[in-house]
Design a protein around this motif. Structure first.
Motif, mmCIF file in Angstrom:
data_model
loop_
_atom_site.group_PDB
_atom_site.id
_atom_site.type_symbol
_atom_site.label_atom_id
_atom_site.label_comp_id
_atom_site.label_asym_id
_atom_site.label_seq_id
_atom_site.Cartn_x
_atom_site.Cartn_y
_atom_site.Cartn_z
ATOM 1 N N TYR A 231 52.758 37.817 46.825
ATOM 2 C CA TYR A 231 52.400 36.346 46.546
ATOM 3 C C TYR A 231 53.482 35.736 45.988
ATOM 4 O O TYR A 231 53.954 34.595 46.519
ATOM 5 N N ASN B 148 42.060 36.801 44.153
ATOM 6 C CA ASN B 148 42.051 37.292 42.746
ATOM 7 C C ASN B 148 42.446 36.399 41.741
ATOM 8 O O ASN B 148 41.807 36.314 40.577
ATOM 9 N N MET B 149 43.434 35.359 41.999
ATOM 10 C CA MET B 149 43.584 34.415 41.208
ATOM 11 C C MET B 149 42.496 33.511 40.790
ATOM 12 O O MET B 149 42.351 32.914 39.807
ATOM 13 N N ASP B 150 41.589 33.160 41.849
ATOM 14 C CA ASP B 150 40.349 32.608 41.729
ATOM 15 C C ASP B 150 39.289 33.193 40.795
ATOM 16 O O ASP B 150 38.764 32.674 40.103
ATOM 17 N N LYS C 171 40.574 36.107 35.727
ATOM 18 C CA LYS C 171 41.122 35.489 34.873
ATOM 19 C C LYS C 171 42.582 36.221 34.339
ATOM 20 O O LYS C 171 43.713 35.763 34.150
ATOM 21 N N ARG D 293 45.218 36.360 36.941
ATOM 22 C CA ARG D 293 45.881 34.840 37.072
ATOM 23 C C ARG D 293 46.845 34.696 35.923
ATOM 24 O O ARG D 293 47.735 33.924 35.926
ATOM 25 N N GLN D 294 46.444 35.204 34.745
ATOM 26 C CA GLN D 294 47.441 35.076 33.510
ATOM 27 C C GLN D 294 48.668 35.727 33.652
ATOM 28 O O GLN D 294 49.625 35.305 33.276
ATOM 29 N N ILE E 248 50.059 36.532 36.663
ATOM 30 C CA ILE E 248 50.734 35.752 37.380
ATOM 31 C C ILE E 248 51.571 34.384 36.702
ATOM 32 O O ILE E 248 52.848 34.372 36.970
ATOM 33 N N VAL E 249 50.882 33.855 36.164
ATOM 34 C CA VAL E 249 51.507 32.568 35.617
ATOM 35 C C VAL E 249 52.740 33.146 34.725
ATOM 36 O O VAL E 249 53.466 32.538 34.489
#
Length: 103
Positions: free
Chosen positions: A40, A76-78, A81, A84-85, A87-88
């Motif tokens: 990604y 997975n980002m959706d 959680k 997503r964290q 990745i951020v």
């Protein structure tokens, strides 16, 4: 300068694994998530890197497998959680590198 290796280093740090694991053919969940995140982020920040190059680097069979893993990262980002964290957090580190604020 932002490179594939730098992205892999940041992903490995945030997903608690080694770059060698991300580059391996391992498919356990923790490593699969790190691989998906790597794909990604490489696609997002280093768009000149082809799917075929990513497939070779991360031990995927072909570019279709890489594309599928990239879609799973979006999904997975959706739904996840924690994913997503991570990745951020990885993106923050990558942006610091891109802005030459981190060596």
């Amino acid at each position: 300068m932002l490179t594939v290796e730098r992205i892999l280093d940041e992903v490995a740090d945030n997903f608690n694994c080694d770059v060698s694991m991300i580059k391996s053919s391992m498919r356990i969940d923790r490593i699969s998530y790190a691989k998906q995140a790597s794909i990604y982020l490489i696609r997002k920040y280093l768009y000149q890197v082809s799917l075929d190059e990513i497939a070779e680097l991360l031990c995927y069979k072909n570019k279709t497998s890489v594309s599928r893993a990239n879609k799973k990262a979006f999904d997975n980002m959706d739904m996840d959680k924690d994913f997503r964290q991570k990745i951020v957090a990885t993106e923050r580190a990558i942006l610091l590198v891109k802005l030459n604020l981190k060596v």
